[in-house]
Structures are given as C-alpha cells and as structure tokens.
Design a protein around this motif. Sequence first.
Motif, short mmCIF file in Angstrom:
data_model
loop_
_atom_site.label_atom_id
_atom_site.label_comp_id
_atom_site.label_asym_id
_atom_site.label_seq_id
_atom_site.Cartn_x
_atom_site.Cartn_y
_atom_site.Cartn_z
N GLY A 201 23.24 -29.99 7.92
CA GLY A 201 22.56 -30.07 9.20
C GLY A 201 22.69 -28.92 10.06
N VAL A 202 23.73 -28.28 9.98
CA VAL A 202 24.11 -27.00 10.97
C VAL A 202 23.30 -25.77 10.21
N GLY A 203 22.99 -25.77 8.98
CA GLY A 203 22.35 -24.67 8.30
C GLY A 203 20.74 -24.91 8.70
N ALA A 204 20.47 -26.16 8.72
CA ALA A 204 19.06 -26.19 9.01
C ALA A 204 18.43 -26.02 10.37
N THR A 205 19.33 -26.10 11.36
CA THR A 205 19.03 -25.65 12.52
C THR A 205 18.38 -24.19 12.86
N LYS A 206 19.11 -23.20 11.99
CA LYS A 206 18.36 -21.99 11.77
C LYS A 206 17.28 -21.79 10.97
N ARG A 207 17.01 -22.39 10.05
CA ARG A 207 15.78 -22.38 9.32
C ARG A 207 16.22 -23.20 7.76
N LEU A 208 15.36 -23.98 7.23
CA LEU A 208 15.67 -24.57 6.10
C LEU A 208 15.86 -23.76 5.08
N SER A 209 15.46 -22.51 4.94
CA SER A 209 15.95 -21.50 3.92
C SER A 209 17.51 -21.08 4.05
N ALA A 210 17.91 -21.20 5.07
CA ALA A 210 19.27 -20.84 5.61
C ALA A 210 20.24 -21.56 4.56
N VAL A 211 19.88 -22.90 4.05
CA VAL A 211 20.62 -23.76 3.22
C VAL A 211 20.38 -23.54 1.87
N ARG A 212 21.29 -23.15 1.09
CA ARG A 212 21.26 -22.63 -0.23
C ARG A 212 21.00 -24.12 -1.18
N TRP A 213 19.64 -24.41 -1.05
CA TRP A 213 19.41 -25.75 -1.86
C TRP A 213 19.82 -25.71 -3.23
N GLY A 214 19.78 -24.70 -3.99
CA GLY A 214 20.03 -24.94 -5.16
C GLY A 214 21.52 -25.37 -5.44
N VAL A 215 22.55 -24.79 -4.60
CA VAL A 215 23.88 -25.34 -4.66
C VAL A 215 23.91 -26.72 -4.36
#
Length: 346
Positions: free
Chosen positions: A302-316
């Motif tokens: 949720g924290v990462g998504a506030t920057k941009r969705l690509s900030a979250v390493r979705w693969g992990v």
Amino acid sequence: MLTLLVIIIVFAFVFDYINGFHDSANSIATIVSTKVLTPFQAVLWAAVFNFVAFFISKYLIGGFGIANTVAKWINPEFINLQVILAGIIAAICWNLITWWFGIPSSSSHTLMGGFIGAALAHAHGFSNGHIDVINYSKVVPTFLFIFLAPFIGMVIAFFITILIVHLFKKSNPYKADGWFKRLQLLSSAAFSIGHGGNDAQKVMGLIGAAVIYYENSKGNHLDFKQFVADYSWVPFTSFLCIALGTLSGGWKIVKTMGTKITKVTPLEGVAAETAGAITLFLTEHFKIPVSTTHTITGSIIGVGATKRLSAVRWGVTVNLMWAWVVTIPVSAAMAAIFYYITMLFF
C-alpha cells in the motif's frame, strides 16, 4: 496419555519460538531497512513489545479471544492428542522450510492447515460422511482474512501515507526524515504488540485444545475459560517463547520484507507499521487470527503504491502470494502423513 500431552506442549512451544524468529521480520524489516535501528537493536525492541502484549491481552483486553478461536477450529469429537501433535509437527516443518528459503509465509495458516489435515485423517476424510470435522464458524473467517488482512493493511497504509505526505509537504525534508525515524520506534512497537497479541495466542489455543481433551478424558469437565485460569503459565510462556524467538531474528525474511517488495523510507515505514498495527488490533478485537506476515506485506504494498504501481516489485509479491495459497493444503497433507506416523507410536 500424560507423556503425549507433555510432548505436545514442548513441540507447541518450539513452534512458538520458531514462529518468533520466522516472523521477526514482520516487526523489524522496515525499521532495519530505513536504518533507524541496527538489526540487533530492532529484534530486541520487537521482542520486548511481543512480551508486553501478554499484559495488554490479559489485563487491558481481559482475555485471549484468538486462542479460544484456534482451540475451536475443529469440532471436539474429532480432536485427540495425536491430531494436535501431527498438526504442530507439520506446522514446524513448513515454517522451517519457508524460513530456509526466505519466504514470509503465514504461521497462522500453516497451523490451521496442519490442524485440519490431521483431523481429517483421523476422521478418514470427508468421504466417510464427516463433513462436520471443521468448525466452519471459526475457520471460514480465518480463511477469508488470508485475503482481507493484507487488503485492509494495504488500504489503510495507502491512505495514511497520502495523509502524512499532504500534512508534511511544506516541511523541511531533513527535519521531517528525522522525526519519522523517531516515530518509527513507536509504530514498530505498536506492530510488535499486535504481532505478539495475535501469534502467541495461536499456540496457546492448540495447547488449550490438548489440555481440554486430556482433562475431559479423565472426567474433569474443562472449558477454555477454566483452562486459562487453571493453566495460567501457558499464556505467559506462549508470549515469552515468541519474544525469545523474535530475539533470534529471521534475517533472510528481513531482506525480503525490507528491500525486495519496495524501497521504504522512514515516513513509509511509519505508515506501513501503523497500518499493520491497526489491522492487527481490529482483528484481535473480533477474535480472528490473521497472518501478521500477510498484514505487513499488504501494508508495505500500500505504501509503495502511493508512489506509483511500478514501485512495487510485483514479481516478488506474486511469488509471496503463491506461498500463501499453498501453505494450507501443503500443511494439511503433511499433517495427515504425520498423523498416521504418530498413530504407529502412540
């Protein structure tokens, strides 16, 4: 039978200790990754508040509702000591496997899977007409919160982060960073209290189920409330063991939680830990055992998504979710095997 009960209690506390170092990352990952505390300082900080949770549950909340829920996952007529032992052994094995590979899986759900799998083996599965092995009123909410807990943590963390950024947008970045580093001590402590209050009670619940079965088999009627009163050393030791386990640390999972999902700043660490703590306090209020691992992972996303969705390493993140999905069935299958092995010796 007394010997088997003692073995169960010993194994339960071993699982509790393993749960502590397996889940220590949940409490300390962000505070270590933001360099607010050294790894040793962080685990010590988390361990202290894991144990403080005992006094909060006992004297402020006034009970151990999550433990009561866990003790009633299986209907009493399908519980015996072999079922409980097999479930705990399976949970220990799965926790060690996931710890070795650095996968932050759920100790709650491996316990639930183990308990259910062993009970189904004892009842010869659903095929024998025993669809009432599982106490669905207790299990279904726990199962649903596999998905709801991380989602709630994610939503709360998202809005807390947005709110903080808005309130402090005109602040000096250097001074704000210093303030949030101090605040992380509080948010980490709050999450550690939530972790202790949630996870220590799970083992306590299984021990309670074992003791209640043992006492009732001797003709001594015992319910959960009476168990807590008569065996007051069990909750105390449950919280102590998880605190000692946390003190041992789980560095592989710290790395996954603190750096691999998204890069976390002190501000974001405060938001994630606060969101996680709020989620755990809410679920404890409603007596629903949830995964602290899932909760803090959702909060970090949720924290990462506030920057941009690509900030979250979705693969992990997707890999972590696969581990969450397989935990219950794998633990159940392992527990069924251990149940048949246990029956050969006891």
